[in-house]
Design a protein around this motif. Structure first.
Motif, PDB file in Angstrom:
ATOM      1  N   PRO A  29       0.814  -1.228   0.000  1.00 39.05           N
ATOM      2  CA  PRO A  29       0.000   0.000   0.000  1.00 39.05           C
ATOM      3  C   PRO A  29       0.844   1.273   0.000  1.00 39.05           C
ATOM      4  N   ASP A 100      -3.391  -3.290   5.435  1.00 39.30           N
ATOM      5  CA  ASP A 100      -3.898  -2.570   4.261  1.00 39.30           C
ATOM      6  C   ASP A 100      -4.005  -1.062   4.473  1.00 39.30           C
ATOM      7  N   MET A 101      -3.433  -0.561   5.586  1.00 38.76           N
ATOM      8  CA  MET A 101      -3.516   0.867   5.925  1.00 38.76           C
ATOM      9  C   MET A 101      -2.141   1.529   5.845  1.00 38.76           C
ATOM     10  N   ARG A 135      -6.790   3.347   3.253  1.00 35.17           N
ATOM     11  CA  ARG A 135      -6.921   1.898   3.260  1.00 35.17           C
ATOM     12  C   ARG A 135      -6.924   1.443   1.811  1.00 35.17           C
ATOM     13  N   ALA A 137      -7.163  -1.910  -1.121  1.00 39.83           N
ATOM     14  CA  ALA A 137      -7.579  -3.265  -1.466  1.00 39.83           C
ATOM     15  C   ALA A 137      -7.289  -3.473  -2.944  1.00 39.83           C
ATOM     16  N   GLN A 141      -6.694   2.553  -3.610  1.00 38.40           N
ATOM     17  CA  GLN A 141      -7.213   3.239  -2.427  1.00 38.40           C
ATOM     18  C   GLN A 141      -8.731   3.044  -2.387  1.00 38.40           C
ATOM     19  N   GLU A 143     -10.427   3.787   0.831  1.00 41.58           N
ATOM     20  CA  GLU A 143     -10.904   4.703   1.860  1.00 41.58           C
ATOM     21  C   GLU A 143      -9.774   5.672   2.183  1.00 41.58           C
ATOM     22  N   HIS A 144     -10.154   6.942   2.466  1.00 40.67           N
ATOM     23  CA  HIS A 144      -9.127   7.970   2.669  1.00 40.67           C
ATOM     24  C   HIS A 144      -9.594   9.006   3.688  1.00 40.67           C
TER      25      HIS A 144
END
Length: 163
Positions: A29, A100-101, A135, A137, A141, A143-144
């Motif tokens: 990531p 994943d962060m 985050r 997947a 990206q 989520e932000h």
């Protein structure tokens, strides 16, 4: 023993770990985040946004009134690129990645040359610090979050009084 392995002449610096993964064909990531800053943010390349961001991204930084997902993110970035055509994002120190962060301290700089939230161009150079977290997947990206020193931005633009 672990300490000795870090002191070996051929041991990579901690910041070089991502390079080792890249050479092995593994995408982390943090590698995606760094490339996003380089290509999309500093390169002002909104066409490349789809390469880095999921269509249904949840961006907690997009203001009310903008569409959800990648289109809202694209419109916000377009607005900031118009207001600050020389916008530049720099990561301060090393990002922190867990699973994943990814979290990173950033500084955003630019010259206010276009309207922003109703504030006419001032020609002022601004520098604003913040903290971002995302985050990921499937290499994108999903989520932000971004917390910027918005008061400092408004003060530097002359839109808010300075103490």
């Amino acid at each position: 023993q672990l300490r000795a392995s870090f002191e070996e002449e051929n041991a990579p610096a901690l910041g070089d770990v991502s390079k080792l993964y890249a050479e092995a064909g593994v995408v982390l990531p943090d590698m995606v985040r760094r490339r996003f800053d380089e290509v999309v943010m500093n390169g002002r390349n909104l066409e490349a946004l789809d390469e880095f961001v999921a269509q249904d991204v949840v961006d907690h930084n997009v203001p009310p009134g903008f569409p959800p997902g990648i289109e809202g993110k694209r419109q916000v970035l377009r607005m900031f690129f118009a207001a600050f055509p020389d916008l530049h994002v720099e990561t301060l120190g090393e990002p922190v990645a867990e699973g994943d962060m990814v979290a990173a301290r950033v500084v955003i700089e630019g010259t206010h040359q276009g309207s922003l939230f109703g504030i006419a161009p001032t020609g002022k150079r601004v520098r604003v610090s913040g903290m971002g977290m995302a985050r990921f997947a499937d290499g994108k990206q999903v989520e932000h979050w971004l917390e910027m020193d918005r008061l400092s931005l408004m003060q530097q633009l002359g839109a808010s009084p300075t103490p």
